[in-house]
Each structure stands twice: as C-alpha cells, then as structure tokens.
Motif scaffolding. Structure first.
Motif, PDB file in Angstrom:
ATOM      1  N   VAL A 142       0.811  -1.312   0.498  1.00  0.00           N
ATOM      2  CA  VAL A 142       0.204   0.059   0.206  1.00  0.00           C
ATOM      3  C   VAL A 142       0.609   1.253  -0.160  1.00  0.00           C
ATOM      4  O   VAL A 142       0.813   1.851  -0.842  1.00  0.00           O
ATOM      5  CB  VAL A 142      -0.850   0.301   1.408  1.00  0.00           C
ATOM      6  CG1 VAL A 142      -1.337   1.265   1.335  1.00  0.00           C
ATOM      7  CG2 VAL A 142      -1.801  -1.631   0.787  1.00  0.00           C
ATOM      8  N   VAL A 185       2.654   1.819  -3.663  1.00  0.00           N
ATOM      9  CA  VAL A 185       1.455   2.430  -4.711  1.00  0.00           C
ATOM     10  C   VAL A 185       1.316   3.558  -4.154  1.00  0.00           C
ATOM     11  O   VAL A 185       1.584   4.594  -5.002  1.00  0.00           O
ATOM     12  CB  VAL A 185       0.316   1.540  -4.259  1.00  0.00           C
ATOM     13  CG1 VAL A 185      -0.780   2.480  -5.508  1.00  0.00           C
ATOM     14  CG2 VAL A 185       0.590   0.089  -5.282  1.00  0.00           C
ATOM     15  N   ASN A 205       2.550   6.621  -6.802  1.00  0.00           N
ATOM     16  CA  ASN A 205       1.157   7.176  -6.977  1.00  0.00           C
ATOM     17  C   ASN A 205       2.106   8.731  -7.318  1.00  0.00           C
ATOM     18  O   ASN A 205       1.761   9.702  -8.473  1.00  0.00           O
ATOM     19  CB  ASN A 205       0.106   7.520  -6.599  1.00  0.00           C
ATOM     20  CG  ASN A 205      -0.988   6.552  -6.790  1.00  0.00           C
ATOM     21  OD1 ASN A 205      -0.355   5.859  -7.637  1.00  0.00           O
ATOM     22  ND2 ASN A 205      -2.543   5.836  -5.806  1.00  0.00           N
ATOM     23  N   LYS A 219       4.722   9.430 -10.110  1.00  0.00           N
ATOM     24  CA  LYS A 219       4.145   9.754 -11.367  1.00  0.00           C
ATOM     25  C   LYS A 219       3.546  10.911 -11.083  1.00  0.00           C
ATOM     26  O   LYS A 219       3.753  11.736 -11.830  1.00  0.00           O
ATOM     27  CB  LYS A 219       2.997   9.141 -11.480  1.00  0.00           C
ATOM     28  CG  LYS A 219       3.756   7.398 -11.968  1.00  0.00           C
ATOM     29  CD  LYS A 219       2.188   6.480 -13.041  1.00  0.00           C
ATOM     30  CE  LYS A 219       1.178   5.888 -12.195  1.00  0.00           C
ATOM     31  NZ  LYS A 219       0.805   5.146 -12.463  1.00  0.00           N
ATOM     32  N   GLU A 245      -3.240  -7.426  -4.095  1.00  0.00           N
ATOM     33  CA  GLU A 245      -4.103  -7.862  -5.629  1.00  0.00           C
ATOM     34  C   GLU A 245      -3.325  -6.848  -6.180  1.00  0.00           C
ATOM     35  O   GLU A 245      -3.217  -6.395  -7.398  1.00  0.00           O
ATOM     36  CB  GLU A 245      -5.233  -8.045  -5.509  1.00  0.00           C
ATOM     37  CG  GLU A 245      -5.854  -8.346  -6.328  1.00  0.00           C
ATOM     38  CD  GLU A 245      -7.797  -8.521  -6.239  1.00  0.00           C
ATOM     39  OE1 GLU A 245      -7.964  -7.958  -5.632  1.00  0.00           O
ATOM     40  OE2 GLU A 245      -8.267  -9.698  -6.930  1.00  0.00           O
ATOM     41  N   LEU A 246      -3.096  -5.414  -5.098  1.00  0.00           N
ATOM     42  CA  LEU A 246      -2.882  -4.479  -6.592  1.00  0.00           C
ATOM     43  C   LEU A 246      -2.036  -3.867  -6.575  1.00  0.00           C
ATOM     44  O   LEU A 246      -1.707  -2.884  -7.988  1.00  0.00           O
ATOM     45  CB  LEU A 246      -2.760  -2.833  -4.794  1.00  0.00           C
ATOM     46  CG  LEU A 246      -2.974  -1.915  -5.291  1.00  0.00           C
ATOM     47  CD1 LEU A 246      -4.151  -0.693  -5.710  1.00  0.00           C
ATOM     48  CD2 LEU A 246      -3.385  -0.827  -3.684  1.00  0.00           C
ATOM     49  N   ALA A 275      -0.602  -6.230  -8.597  1.00  0.00           N
ATOM     50  CA  ALA A 275      -0.335  -6.641  -9.668  1.00  0.00           C
ATOM     51  C   ALA A 275      -0.870  -5.482 -11.121  1.00  0.00           C
ATOM     52  O   ALA A 275      -1.004  -6.026 -12.051  1.00  0.00           O
ATOM     53  CB  ALA A 275      -0.876  -8.063 -10.010  1.00  0.00           C
ATOM     54  N   VAL A 276      -1.923  -4.399  -9.991  1.00  0.00           N
ATOM     55  CA  VAL A 276      -2.870  -3.610 -11.378  1.00  0.00           C
ATOM     56  C   VAL A 276      -2.207  -2.727 -11.542  1.00  0.00           C
ATOM     57  O   VAL A 276      -2.042  -2.212 -11.894  1.00  0.00           O
ATOM     58  CB  VAL A 276      -3.969  -3.495 -10.395  1.00  0.00           C
ATOM     59  CG1 VAL A 276      -5.327  -3.204 -10.771  1.00  0.00           C
ATOM     60  CG2 VAL A 276      -4.343  -4.893 -10.358  1.00  0.00           C
ATOM     61  N   GLU A 318       0.178   0.434 -11.858  1.00  0.00           N
ATOM     62  CA  GLU A 318       1.043   0.623 -13.152  1.00  0.00           C
ATOM     63  C   GLU A 318       2.476   1.722 -13.426  1.00  0.00           C
ATOM     64  O   GLU A 318       1.902   2.841 -12.238  1.00  0.00           O
ATOM     65  CB  GLU A 318       0.318   0.989 -14.290  1.00  0.00           C
ATOM     66  CG  GLU A 318       1.144   1.510 -15.912  1.00  0.00           C
ATOM     67  CD  GLU A 318       0.556   1.282 -17.021  1.00  0.00           C
ATOM     68  OE1 GLU A 318      -0.479   0.410 -17.267  1.00  0.00           O
ATOM     69  OE2 GLU A 318       0.022   2.123 -17.161  1.00  0.00           O
ATOM     70  N   LEU A 378     -10.236 -10.720 -10.453  1.00  0.00           N
ATOM     71  CA  LEU A 378      -9.959  -9.880 -11.833  1.00  0.00           C
ATOM     72  C   LEU A 378     -10.147 -10.629 -12.922  1.00  0.00           C
ATOM     73  O   LEU A 378     -10.151 -10.248 -14.557  1.00  0.00           O
ATOM     74  CB  LEU A 378      -8.704  -9.484 -11.665  1.00  0.00           C
ATOM     75  CG  LEU A 378      -7.828  -8.604 -10.508  1.00  0.00           C
ATOM     76  CD1 LEU A 378      -6.793  -8.269  -9.871  1.00  0.00           C
ATOM     77  CD2 LEU A 378      -8.477  -7.062 -10.741  1.00  0.00           C
ATOM     78  N   VAL A 393     -12.004  -3.334 -12.832  1.00  0.00           N
ATOM     79  CA  VAL A 393     -10.478  -3.544 -13.128  1.00  0.00           C
ATOM     80  C   VAL A 393      -9.890  -4.081 -14.390  1.00  0.00           C
ATOM     81  O   VAL A 393      -8.793  -4.206 -14.772  1.00  0.00           O
ATOM     82  CB  VAL A 393      -9.864  -3.449 -12.126  1.00  0.00           C
ATOM     83  CG1 VAL A 393      -8.410  -3.086 -12.219  1.00  0.00           C
ATOM     84  CG2 VAL A 393     -10.049  -2.101 -10.854  1.00  0.00           C
ATOM     85  N   ASN A 430      -7.483  -4.285 -17.289  1.00  0.00           N
ATOM     86  CA  ASN A 430      -6.427  -4.462 -17.673  1.00  0.00           C
ATOM     87  C   ASN A 430      -6.310  -5.597 -19.023  1.00  0.00           C
ATOM     88  O   ASN A 430      -5.345  -5.091 -20.085  1.00  0.00           O
ATOM     89  CB  ASN A 430      -6.195  -5.639 -16.635  1.00  0.00           C
ATOM     90  CG  ASN A 430      -6.023  -5.387 -15.564  1.00  0.00           C
ATOM     91  OD1 ASN A 430      -5.301  -4.123 -15.356  1.00  0.00           O
ATOM     92  ND2 ASN A 430      -5.500  -5.531 -14.367  1.00  0.00           N
ATOM     93  N   LEU A 471      -9.073   0.269  -4.595  1.00  0.00           N
ATOM     94  CA  LEU A 471      -8.120  -0.157  -6.362  1.00  0.00           C
ATOM     95  C   LEU A 471      -8.308   0.917  -7.148  1.00  0.00           C
ATOM     96  O   LEU A 471      -7.685   1.265  -8.229  1.00  0.00           O
ATOM     97  CB  LEU A 471      -8.797  -1.630  -6.878  1.00  0.00           C
ATOM     98  CG  LEU A 471      -8.160  -2.109  -7.342  1.00  0.00           C
ATOM     99  CD1 LEU A 471      -6.405  -2.435  -7.454  1.00  0.00           C
ATOM    100  CD2 LEU A 471      -8.522  -3.514  -8.150  1.00  0.00           C
ATOM    101  N   VAL A 519      -6.938   3.856  -7.935  1.00  0.00           N
ATOM    102  CA  VAL A 519      -5.179   3.750  -8.005  1.00  0.00           C
ATOM    103  C   VAL A 519      -4.580   3.265  -9.586  1.00  0.00           C
ATOM    104  O   VAL A 519      -3.777   3.221 -10.643  1.00  0.00           O
ATOM    105  CB  VAL A 519      -4.269   2.271  -7.445  1.00  0.00           C
ATOM    106  CG1 VAL A 519      -3.547   1.868  -7.669  1.00  0.00           C
ATOM    107  CG2 VAL A 519      -4.721   2.795  -5.487  1.00  0.00           C
ATOM    108  N   GLU A 523      -4.718   2.545 -13.494  1.00  0.00           N
ATOM    109  CA  GLU A 523      -4.554   3.752 -14.775  1.00  0.00           C
ATOM    110  C   GLU A 523      -5.976   3.011 -15.885  1.00  0.00           C
ATOM    111  O   GLU A 523      -5.664   1.584 -16.484  1.00  0.00           O
ATOM    112  CB  GLU A 523      -3.665   3.455 -14.993  1.00  0.00           C
ATOM    113  CG  GLU A 523      -3.199   4.845 -14.925  1.00  0.00           C
ATOM    114  CD  GLU A 523      -1.766   5.706 -15.070  1.00  0.00           C
ATOM    115  OE1 GLU A 523      -1.207   5.773 -14.853  1.00  0.00           O
ATOM    116  OE2 GLU A 523      -0.778   4.660 -16.884  1.00  0.00           O
TER     117      GLU A 523
END
Lengths: 336, 336
Positions: free
Chosen positions: A250, A253, A257, A260, A279-280, A282-283, A285, B224, B253, B257, B280, B283, B285
DNA sequence: TAACAAAATGCAAGCGCTTACATTAAATAT
DNA sequence: ATATTTAATGTAAGCGCTTGCATTTTGTTA
C-alpha cells in the motif's frame, strides 16, 4: 421466545437429560433405539444446545479467537478468511477482534475472547506487552503467532521470516545496480513485522558495504496517502535515492502514485518495491515488484496448528512459510 | 489452569459475589469505596468473567454474529471492521462466519451462530432460502440486512438501493453520449445486489429508449481474471459497445487490464465503469469512474441498529445510505 | 433358571454468573 | 434521639448443560 432446552427434549422423549446429552455428544454410548427416538424429538423441536450451558459444564467452547490489527487490510482479511474456512470444517467457530495496532487494546480483546471461552487464539506477530504474555501464560492459553516466524521454542509460529524476506528483496535491488536506497517503512512501534523488514533491508545493505545504518527511513502508517507523503519527504533530501524499498504494498502504491504525479518515470527515474503482494500490486502501473507472502496458506496453517494443539497442548510444531520476490516492472536496472 | 472466578474475587475482597457482579455490570449501584476495593482485586487477579456463566444467568450473550459471503473481498472486510469497532465500544463481541455465496452454507452458519447465543445477526442482502427465513422467524432472531435496502417493512435494513445506484451511473454513461452499452455483472444467482445492479442498468437504458432488455450482459464471479475473460467475451460481438458498465470494481479493473493488453485506449476506445469504490478504483490507470458506497458507515449503521434492536426488538428503523457516482477517468464522452 | 458381568440409563451435583428478595447500614425527617 | 425512608449489600435460587456415580436393564455363563 425461549428456545427448547435439553429438559424439554428429555421430557418429550421420555428419557433423562443425561441420555439426551449423551445422544448429542457420545452417541455410541446410547442404544440405537433410544438414540433415534431422542434425535427425532431434537429435530422436531428444532433444538439447539445452549452454548453457555455447554461451555459452563464442559469447560470447552469449540471456539477459537483471532485478534488482528484490523480487517481493513487485505492481508489480514485474506488470511482470516482461510482461517475461518479451515475452522468451519472442524465445526469450530471463529471469534474476531481487532486491536487497531494498540497493545493495550490487544490485551483487552484477548481478555474478552478468553472470557468467552476461546479454546485457542491466533495472534499477529510477536511484539506485545509483557503484561499480555503474562496473562497468556498464567492462564495457560493456547495460542499461535502468525505473520512472523522465529526459530524460538518459546512460542508457536505459523509465519514467515520478515527479516529474511526483506534481505532478499533488498539484495535484488542492489543486484540491479542500485547504491543509493531509501525506505518507506510501516510504523515500527509495537510492530515486529515492520521492524523486522527495516532490519532486513539494513542487513542487506550492510552486507553489500552500503552503510545500512545510515539509510534514510521514513515511517508511514498503512494508507496510500501516507505513502505519497512519505515519498515527498524522501525526495527532499539529496542526492535522491534511485530505489525506494517499501514496507508494504500500500505504501509502495502510494509512492508510485505520487512519483507519477511529480512527473517521474518508474522505474527509469526511481525504482519502487513493495511487500505482501496484494491484488493491488499486480494492477498498479507499473506493476509492482514485491515480496509474495502466502497469506491464505498461512491462515490455513495457523488454524490447523491451533486445532492440533487444542487436542494436545504440547503438539506445537511451528510452521515456517516461504516467501519469494516477484519481479514485475517497478524495479529497474541501473547501468553503470 | 483454572481461571479465577467471581467467588475468588468476592472472597478476597471480603464482599459477596453479588456485589462483585454489580461492580462489573452496574457500577453505579455500588458505593465508590467498595467498588474500588473490588476492582483492585479484579485487576490483581486478572479476573475475566466467564462467558458461559454470564450467558446462562443473564440469557444474553453480548455477542452478535455476522455471516458474510467472504472476508476476502475488500467491501465486506471494510464493513466488518467498522461493525467490529462499533460493537467493541458496546462491549459486544463479533462472531464471524462466511457463506461463500452458498445459501445452504449460509443457513448452516446462521444455525451455528445462533446456537452460540448470538443476540443478533448481520446478514448480507435479501436473497436466501425460505428455510432460512423460517428458521430466523421461528426462533425470533433479531437480524439486520446490510448491503441492500428496500422500503419493505418485513426486514430491517442498513444498506443502499442497488437499483437506484446502478440507474444513476448508467444515466451518467448515457449522458456522456454512449448508446451501445454492455455490462459485466457479478454472478446474479442467489445474489440480490448483483441482480439489482443489472436491473438498474436495464431500467436506465429503457428509460432512455435504449432497449435495456436486449443489453448484452456477461456474468463473472468476483476476480480480476474473470473480469478479463468477460471483456473478451463482450468484444466478440459486434458492433462493440462504447461503454461497459461493471457490477463491481474488481471486474472493472479486470476489464481495464484486458483492454489495455489488447491495445485499447480507455476511455477513448471504450469506457468502463465500476461499482463499490474500493481502494483499487482510484489507483488503477485510468482511474475508475464508479459508484461510491460508504462501506464503513454502512457497517457502523448495521451494528448500531442491531444494538438498538437488542434492547427493544421492535426498535427497527431501517437505514438507507446514499451512494453517489465518482467521476474519474475511465468514462469518456462520445462526440456525435 | 439362577447368578453374575456388562451395558444402558437415571440421578443429582455442580460449572460461574445474575438477580429477585431479604437484610443491614446510612440518610433524612420528626 | 427516634422513627422512617432510602441506599448498599448479602442470600440463595436458578440459568442449561455435562458427568461421576448409583441404579436398572440386558446379556452371558454355569
């Protein structure tokens, strides 16, 4: 209003309460004829034994308790779900309480769960007040510690070595060429997992001759926002690190953010790693390079262990779960 | 081995068990002098009241149970955490069980919790077997239904109107110019929330003259991966939709993806919306346009309601929580 | 069939606590 | 100072269940 009692069943079936009780608990000690008759009445009345009475008389509750920092954190929620499923198979109910990372509150909750006759407890991590351990031992409470592991006979563990895992991912970062490394850590006070992760990072740095003790560490509580703020703090210092190791996903991430938003590219301008592999991870970017922790397996292991210890208190074989680094995109190479 | 009992405390403090009990339960009915003396002994001995005894004598367990589909879903975990915190303030313990979205299993778990003397139950959604409702009513169990709301006096709700929320976000999508809309829904079987969301989308479409009944709907379970697969299925059909409304954020999400993997731009090539507003969502994109659901407030509301009903069974004032659409980046305009 | 062993069942004593009700102490009125 | 009210505390009866022990029933053996 009032539910049927053992006595209601007994009267209606024309037997004694003892016999009814035996039908329910040790059916083999009752002749089939009687048993059928009794069970029929039980079904007829929709009788459910009163938990309190049972607990009082038998001094056993078929309940185990878990005190976790908060459910509002995917790693604990996931683990707890596994605990619950494993327990349900053994007809054991799960009591849940949360400590909100406060040791006083943890003791309070432990007391509450023990008071309601929990046969055993799942506790998170090692750090707690002496008072709490005193209570646990004085009362001879069966407990297992999850989310951490030590080769220490004093407790029973179902967890992983946080130091080792942090060392491993740090070594990876160093291998990728990073020399200037900072850390965004979880709050280490009263939190041995967070503390161990910092230690692990420092160890690896020292081992590589990189002065781990001087590494910049910013602590931040568990939220995206705090991760963002922590990144800001880190960037104020120069020279800026080329890699930031985070104590959990967390925070990582959050840091991503913010980076970026500031127009930095990841991993070109700065590499960021996480810990937990929720899970976050892998999602987001870029996808987060992090330490994978088998939360479900850990929950299952903790539950199994506790179930085993319930039958034989000394039957305590700590379980060490293995973690591994998942290489994704947020960690890049530094070319020399 | 054996914990200190009320009597131990009483003897040591030189008072009767009744007085000790009163010190613990109705402290105001004991003179401060005595109370202090007793409480000191309580602390000294580390006394914790025995749950079974208490439940037996008072016919109250100070326990409430929650049967949720799974903790391994941020929305329930978050809500449950709020429930737990609210309950803890009232010195009530939370029993947790999970149904894994299986109605038979839900009944089983409800039975277990009631057997353990839960004073009340938090249940998710409306859809359950008649057998379950029969049990609940025959035993006169106090329960509140969370995560859904109907203006229906039969049950007591602490939830939100899923139909309405789905209508609202769909209207938003339509207002943005989309005419060809598809949906990735959660599994609707035994799940009134998922079902209601589909209904809401259809309603809004119909209202705009867009033949909601012919809308393409693909159902996918909560992951997912399933969201990714669902997107694939949707893209097979032509003409391809310009917007895909998803039944929850995780599916959304997943869809995002997959779309990105396929080289599609969001929202330029396809708009995607979610439902729930989990962490999520902000976060991923592009950041997800979704329906915000106040999970924490809902958990708190459900717990409060149950606490109120415990004291006065008829004190059931359903609470309708409001949701709103959060406009972020995954929904774009179609220019005509 | 009587004498005995073994199995099934019943009896009743708690388990630790709460709470009417009885008793005693303190406060107030006379 | 005494009578009366009120507050504080004690007494003891269960709450629904399990379980050691006594009793009854059934099965076995001579």
């Amino acid at each position: 209003m009032s539910s049927p009692t053992l006595e209601d069943v007994a009267r209606r079936a024309g037997v004694s309460t003892a016999t009814v009780s035996r039908c329910l608990n040790t059916p083999d000690s009752v002749v089939p004829n009687t048993r059928d008759k009794v069970l029929r009445v039980v079904a007829e009345l929709g009788y459910t034994p009163h938990f309190g009475g049972r607990a009082l008389a038998s001094n056993r509750s078929n309940t185990i308790g878990a005190v976790i920092p908060t459910m509002d954190n995917a790693i604990f929620a996931t683990g707890l779900q596994a605990v619950q499923e494993t327990l349900a198979e053994a007809n054991v109910t799960l009591l849940v309480a949360s400590s909100c990372y406060d040791p006083e509150r943890e003791l309070e909750q432990i007391r509450a769960l023990v008071g309601r006759g929990a046969d055993g407890l799942i506790l998170i991590g090692i750090a707690r007040t002496q008072k709490t351990y005193d209570f646990l031992h004085r009362r001879q409470i069966t407990y297992v510690i999850a989310w951490n592991y030590r080769s220490d006979e004093k407790h029973c563990f179902a967890g992983f070595d946080n130091v080792e895992a942090a060392e491993r991912i740090t070594k990876q970062v160093i291998d990728y060429g990073h020399r200037n490394i900072a850390m965004i850590a979880g709050v280490t006070e009263y939190n041995d997992r967070a503390t161990d992760r910092v230690i692990g990072v420092r160890n690896a740095l020292n081992l590589a001759g990189l002065a781990g003790d001087q590494m910049q560490v910013v602590e931040a509580s568990y939220s995206l926002k705090k991760g963002e703020e922590a990144l800001d703090k880190i960037l104020q210092r120069s020279p800026q690190p080329t890699a930031i190791i985070c104590g959990n996903d967390v925070l990582a991430v959050g840091a991503i953010n913010k980076a970026k938003q500031l127009g930095m590219r990841i991993p070109e301008d700065v590499s960021i790693t996480g810990f937990d592999d929720i899970e976050l991870a892998a999602v987001v970017e870029p996808r987060l390079t992090t330490v994978h922790v088998p939360h479900k397996r850990m929950g299952k292991a903790a539950a199994r262990l506790l179930l085993a210890m319930r039958d034989d208190r000394k039957n305590c074989h700590s379980i060490k779960l293995e973690t591994h680094t998942v290489l994704r995109d947020s960690l890049g190479t530094i070319l020399k």
